[in-house]
Design an enzyme around this catalytic site. Structure first.
Site: not given
Ligand code: OXD
Ligand code: MN
Length: 595
Positions: A229, A280
């Site tokens: 992430h 992300d």
């Molecule tokens: C999260 C996203 O981490 O939407 O919630 O990227």
């Molecule tokens: Mn995210």
């Protein structure tokens, strides 16, 4: 419509989906502009989408989700593995057969009277050996159009797959948007995702959190790579050399802003530039030269709208100016555009708030008095981003110089520190945490432990995940990126942020790169290597002096002891699969703190 492929595995599975959900029609998404345009037109007619001002926002549309369906639902997200201990205890778990028995009746016949869209998509650049293919079936045009922005859809994805059976099967059905029966389920052992009763992005764009993190983290564990992430950014120096940094932060810590940061003048003037590879998710493999390489599996940004403005993130704002889907923001009826809190000071008087209700000029109808939902989003094509890296589509990815972890901590964590080595860095990642803010419901300042920002996204046992990180470090050896921790969110006694954040975070990234290149000294402390305050360049900043930086770098041992206790509790909760090495790291940290 006829299918787009002769891949028998895909054809068989799509047939199975058709038999289960009995749609009136099946449409294969080929990725052509003509087909997408027709779908947009259809959604305008049904009201699923609203076409915005095409002079000001060409190609942009607005969508509202159901009021009960505005965010990811962690409580209803499951990892279903044969053995409970392979997914639990951090994840919700149910036996695959039991889950299937529960959901099959919900899926049965649920697309009667509707169309089933078959979306072949590729996560990662077409042609990359690290990319992976998925096929999602859905009854939502909104999902089709979002997937077209966030991934590479259509014929090119099927070409990438060839006749292989190695694709992730994703079945999404809106059903009745019934929150009591909403399920987001991953079956990592079967490469399958089942999502039902939701229409909200994170729950239904199955390429994103469900595949690129939950399923992919498990694939990476089995195949020797990592799905994280993390944002990916490049910092170009005046000679044109670019170093790449990946960074993990829990949701709502400004990842998209950091990924697109604008260098402060002191660096810009010298010729430094920042390039965005991803905001992300990072998939990271060991390259032929033994270094770690990262690709962004996505093709767009699914960013939080509120707070995005000309100052906080002009690059993100610019990215939303064409071909963007806005979800749950306010509709400015004066000029048929959009608005959200923190966009500018011109609150529209003639507007519809995110629920679709009219605004009478002052009083907002929805809960919390906000015109846009706090989790309202833009889905913007990456190509729109002014600072998109030229390496964005590089099939080999970019080499990673540093890995950064961070969270929102009012007092505990210093502005930045470096781990002693990879294993200590894995400890630092495992100890990540963030404090809840007043913006969220519940108590303020409650610490939520969020290892590597993967708590909601790890597709297998968290202890095994830590073990995998340690293994990757062993394979990387002295080619491993250095690992750091940052905290932009230290507050003073009045609760104000001390560090200016945003573009000025580059000053901290420059210290990080200086360390990676062996150009700057550090102080060895109980928690890791800390900067000498004067090595964080604060020139040109009005309110921050070297004395302020000293303060931001202070470490309160009592607070750390408390935090260490929290990490111990997390390890106890995860249980016996926490690697002994991490328990050793925890014990040595305690030891160093008590000296
Ligand atoms: C999260 C996203 O981490 O939407 O919630 O990227
Ligand atoms: Mn995210």
């Amino acid at each position: 419509m006829s299918s787009l492929t002769s891949n028998q595995h895909v054809l068989d599975w799509v047939k199975e989906m058709e038999t289960l959900m009995t749609p009136d029609n099946v449409i294969w998404i080929d990725g052509s502009e003509g087909q997408l345009r027709a779908l947009r037109e259809e959604a305008f007619k049904t009201g699923e989408l609203t076409e915005l001002n095409q002079d000001k926002l060409p190609g942009c549309v607005l969508h509202h989700t159901a009021k009960n369906d505005v965010a990811r639902v962690e409580g209803r997200t499951f990892i279903c593995t044969t053995k409970k201990e392979d997914a639990a205890p951090i994840n919700n778990w149910m036996a695959p057969d039991e889950m299937k028995a529960k959901l099959i009746p919900m899926y049965t016949g649920c697309m009667r009277g509707r169309t089933m869209y078959v979306i072949p998509y590729c996560m990662g650049p077409i042609g990359s050996p690290f990319s992976k293919v998925g096929v999602e079936v859905t009854d939502s045009i909104y999902v089709v159009l979002n997937m077209d922005i966030m991934t590479r859809v259509g014929v090119k994805a099927l070409r990438q797959l060839g006749d292989s059976n190695d694709f992730v099967r994703g079945q999404h059905a809106k059903a009745d948007i019934d929150e009591e029966n909403r399920y987001i389920v991953q079956f990592p052992e079967d490469n399958a995702i089942w999502s039902i009763n939701s229409g909200y992005g994170g729950n239904v764009l199955l390429g994103k959190k469900c595949f690129a993190l939950r399923i992919a983290s498990y694939q990476g564990y089995k195949e020797g790579w990592m799905a994280e992430h993390m944002l990916i950014l490049g910092i170009e120096d005046p000679t044109g050399h670019i170093d790449y940094v990946t960074a993990a932060f829990p949701s709502a810590c400004g990842k998209t802003n950091l990924a697109m940061l604008i260098p402060p003048e002191i660096y810009a003037k010298k010729g430094y530039k920042v390039w965005t590879v991803g905001d992300d998710i990072a998939w990271m493999h060991i390259g032929e030269d033994g270094r770690l390489y990262a690709i962004n599996p996505e093709n767009g940004f699914f960013g939080v709208a509120p707070g995005t403005n000309e100052k906080s993130n002009p690059n993100a704002l610019h990215s939303t100016m064409k071909g963007t889907i806005f979800t749950n923001v306010a509709h400015n009826l004066t000029d048929n555009t959009v608005w959200w809190e923190g966009l500018d000071k011109n609150i529209p008087e003639d507007a519809q708030e995110w629920t679709g209700l009219a605004v009478d000029g002052k009083e907002y109808v929805a809960d919390g008095g906000k015109l846009a939902h706090p989790n309202s989003r833009f889905t913007a094509p990456a190509v729109n981003c002014p600072c998109l890296s030229s390496e964005f589509n590089n099939p080999q990815g970019v080499p990673v110089t540093a890995i950064v972890f961070g969270g929102r901590r009012a007092k505990t964590a210093p502005l930045v520190y470096e781990s002693f080595d990879w294993a200590h860095g894995v400890y630092v990642g495992s100890a990540m945490a963030s404090e809840t803010t007043a913006a969220a419901t519940g108590a303020v300042g409650v610490v939520r432990r969020d290892p590597m920002a993967m708590r909601p996204f790890c597709g297998y046992n968290m202890g095994d995940y830590f073990g995998h990180w340690l293994e990757m470090g062993k394979k990387l050896g002295d080619k491993a990126p250095k690992i750091f921790n940052v905290n932009w969110f230290r507050t003073d006694d009045q609760g104000h942020f001390i560090w200016p954040g945003f573009g000025d975070n580059m000053r901290v990234l420059m210290w990080i790169l200086g360390r990676c290149k062996g150009e700057v000294e550090a102080v060895e402390t109980a928690i890791g290597y800390l900067p000498n305050a004067e090595d964080i360049d604060v020139s040109g900043l009005e309110d921050v002096t070297t004395a302020t930086v000293k303060d931001l770098l202070s470490v309160d041992k009592d607070l750390w002891m408390e935090d260490v206790k929290g990490v111990g509790e997390l390890y106890d909760q995860i249980g016996e699969r926490v690697p002994a090495k991490l328990r050793e790291e925890l014990a040595s940290l305690k030891d160093r703190l008590s000296k």
